[in-house]
Motif scaffolding. Structure first.
Motif, short mmCIF file in Angstrom:
data_model
loop_
_atom_site.label_atom_id
_atom_site.label_comp_id
_atom_site.label_asym_id
_atom_site.label_seq_id
_atom_site.Cartn_x
_atom_site.Cartn_y
_atom_site.Cartn_z
N TYR A 84 48.34 41.02 56.97
CA TYR A 84 47.51 40.34 55.99
C TYR A 84 47.52 38.81 56.08
CZ TYR A 84 47.70 45.02 54.09
OH TYR A 84 47.63 46.38 53.95
N ASN A 85 48.53 38.25 56.72
CA ASN A 85 48.62 36.80 56.89
C ASN A 85 48.63 36.06 55.56
OD1 ASN A 85 48.95 34.71 58.75
ND2 ASN A 85 46.78 34.19 58.73
N ILE A 86 49.27 36.64 54.54
CA ILE A 86 49.27 36.02 53.22
C ILE A 86 50.46 35.08 53.01
CG2 ILE A 86 47.83 37.65 51.96
CD1 ILE A 86 51.64 37.85 52.00
N LEU A 87 51.33 34.93 54.00
CA LEU A 87 52.37 33.92 53.89
C LEU A 87 51.81 32.53 54.19
CD1 LEU A 87 55.50 35.76 55.33
CD2 LEU A 87 54.85 35.38 52.95
N ASP A 88 50.60 32.51 54.73
CA ASP A 88 49.83 31.28 54.84
C ASP A 88 49.26 30.99 53.44
OD1 ASP A 88 47.30 29.76 54.98
OD2 ASP A 88 47.64 29.78 57.14
N ASP A 89 49.64 29.84 52.85
CA ASP A 89 49.27 29.55 51.47
C ASP A 89 47.76 29.59 51.24
OD1 ASP A 89 51.89 29.30 50.76
OD2 ASP A 89 51.90 27.10 50.69
N SER A 90 47.00 29.06 52.18
CA SER A 90 45.55 29.04 52.00
C SER A 90 44.97 30.45 52.02
CB SER A 90 44.89 28.18 53.09
OG SER A 90 45.12 28.72 54.38
N LYS A 91 45.53 31.32 52.84
CA LYS A 91 45.06 32.71 52.90
C LYS A 91 45.43 33.46 51.63
CE LYS A 91 43.35 32.79 57.14
NZ LYS A 91 41.92 33.05 57.41
N PHE A 92 46.63 33.21 51.13
CA PHE A 92 47.07 33.86 49.90
C PHE A 92 46.21 33.40 48.72
CE2 PHE A 92 50.32 33.93 46.30
CZ PHE A 92 50.15 35.28 46.05
N LYS A 93 45.96 32.10 48.64
CA LYS A 93 45.13 31.56 47.57
C LYS A 93 43.73 32.16 47.63
CE LYS A 93 45.56 27.15 46.92
NZ LYS A 93 45.39 25.67 47.07
N GLU A 94 43.19 32.24 48.83
CA GLU A 94 41.86 32.82 49.00
C GLU A 94 41.85 34.30 48.60
OE1 GLU A 94 38.72 33.82 52.66
OE2 GLU A 94 40.45 32.51 53.01
N GLY A 95 42.93 35.01 48.96
CA GLY A 95 43.02 36.42 48.63
C GLY A 95 43.05 36.66 47.13
N ILE A 96 43.81 35.83 46.40
CA ILE A 96 43.87 35.96 44.94
C ILE A 96 42.53 35.60 44.33
CG2 ILE A 96 44.91 35.03 42.83
CD1 ILE A 96 46.73 36.93 44.34
N SER A 210 33.60 30.49 33.65
CA SER A 210 34.96 30.44 33.08
C SER A 210 35.90 31.33 33.88
CB SER A 210 34.95 30.90 31.62
OG SER A 210 34.08 30.14 30.83
N ILE A 211 35.41 32.51 34.24
CA ILE A 211 36.24 33.45 35.01
C ILE A 211 36.54 32.88 36.38
CG2 ILE A 211 36.28 35.74 36.07
CD1 ILE A 211 34.63 36.75 33.68
N LYS A 212 35.54 32.31 37.04
CA LYS A 212 35.75 31.73 38.37
C LYS A 212 36.75 30.58 38.31
CE LYS A 212 31.31 31.18 39.45
NZ LYS A 212 30.12 30.82 40.28
N LYS A 213 36.61 29.74 37.29
CA LYS A 213 37.51 28.60 37.15
C LYS A 213 38.94 29.05 36.91
CE LYS A 213 38.03 24.26 34.58
NZ LYS A 213 37.46 23.41 33.50
N ARG A 214 39.11 30.06 36.06
CA ARG A 214 40.46 30.56 35.79
C ARG A 214 41.03 31.28 37.01
NH1 ARG A 214 42.81 35.16 32.96
NH2 ARG A 214 44.78 34.53 31.98
N GLN A 215 40.17 31.94 37.75
CA GLN A 215 40.63 32.62 38.97
C GLN A 215 41.17 31.59 39.97
OE1 GLN A 215 39.43 36.15 39.18
NE2 GLN A 215 39.78 36.69 41.30
N ARG A 216 40.48 30.47 40.08
CA ARG A 216 40.97 29.40 40.98
C ARG A 216 42.31 28.87 40.49
NH1 ARG A 216 35.33 28.07 41.41
NH2 ARG A 216 35.44 26.73 39.56
N TYR A 217 42.43 28.70 39.18
CA TYR A 217 43.69 28.20 38.61
C TYR A 217 44.83 29.18 38.89
CZ TYR A 217 47.27 27.48 35.06
OH TYR A 217 48.47 27.32 34.42
N LEU A 218 44.60 30.46 38.66
CA LEU A 218 45.65 31.46 38.88
C LEU A 218 46.04 31.55 40.35
CD1 LEU A 218 44.44 34.30 36.48
CD2 LEU A 218 46.40 32.79 36.15
N ALA A 219 45.06 31.41 41.23
CA ALA A 219 45.34 31.44 42.67
C ALA A 219 46.23 30.26 43.06
CB ALA A 219 44.04 31.42 43.46
N LYS A 220 45.93 29.10 42.51
CA LYS A 220 46.73 27.91 42.80
C LYS A 220 48.15 28.06 42.27
CE LYS A 220 46.74 22.88 42.11
NZ LYS A 220 46.02 21.73 41.48
#
Length: 230
Positions: A84-96, A210-220
């Motif tokens: 899954y390559n999710i130890l890459d922070d950018s990939k994990f953030k994108e996945g969330i 609102s959902i998209k904005k919160r999703q970005r926040y939670l991913a970060k």
């Protein structure tokens, strides 16, 4: 994990044992990040994918005199690259950000982790203490009242992690009109014992944006909560 703890127990030198303990703690943190990041993003987490690799590495730990540090990090990175390559922070953030997270326990664990980090506490996760709350209601019988989603397909939004939060056992119990509007929900959210839920009361309305904005926040936030230190 057993191999790491065994390596600690067999160490007899006191000063060296402290150094070993620090290394083991770091490795366990890395392992937790690997497991939880994968579980949050993968459509279906399959531990069997990694069984042979982990078994062989555990044998190596048991045989070696030195506790692996950077080597263990590289081992986990190698496992991750295969899937899954999710130890890459950018990939994990994108996945969330992209995920519609499923599985109630997985959702609870994710939101609880973010909430604990916000509140600065180390409370032990107890699945039975919380319920998953859909801000835009889960049931389609309520969707007609949510005018902000007119022209949208609510099914595309209702299970996104940005639309989910937690209600604790001590939170006020929602009344029958709770799902009628975001204004009604805010009254409950404002009194929640959970910071991640109280935050929602600051919103004037609840929309797809609102959902998209919160999703970005939670991913970060997730990148920080489940940090993988190399």
């Amino acid at each position: 994990m057993f191999a790491l703890l065994t390596a600690y127990l067999r160490e007899t030198d006191g000063r060296r044992k402290k150094r070993v303990a620090k290394t083991i703690h770091k490795n366990l943190s890395r392992l937790a990040a690997f497991i939880l990041r994968t579980a949050f993003v993968a459509p279906k987490f399959e531990p069997s994918h990694f069984e042979a690799k982990f078994s062989n590495f555990a044998k190596k730990i048991m045989q070696d005199k030195e506790i692996p540090n950077e080597e263990f990090a590289e081992f986990l990175l190698d496992c991750d690259r295969d899937y899954y390559n999710i130890l890459d922070d950018s990939k994990f953030k994108e996945g969330i950000y992209e995920t519609q997270m499923t599985g109630e326990k997985r959702i609870k664990r994710f939101l609880f982790g973010v909430n604990s980090d916000q509140q600065g506490n180390s409370q032990i996760f107890n699945d039975s203490e919380f319920t998953v709350e859909h801000i835009l209601p889960k049931s389609d019988k309520h969707w007609g009242n949510w005018k902000e989603f007119k022209g949208e397909d609510p099914k595309e939004w209702v299970n996104r992690i940005g639309n989910l939060t937690l209600l604790g056992r001590t939170d006020n119990k929602p009344g029958i009109k709770f799902n009628g509007s975001f204004e009604k929900k805010k009254e409950i959210y404002a009194e929640s014992a959970l910071a991640i839920t109280r935050q929602l009361a600051k919103h004037d309305d609840w929309t797809p944006e609102s959902i998209k904005k919160r999703q970005r926040y939670l991913a970060k936030r997730a990148v920080e909560v489940w940090r993988f230190d190399q």
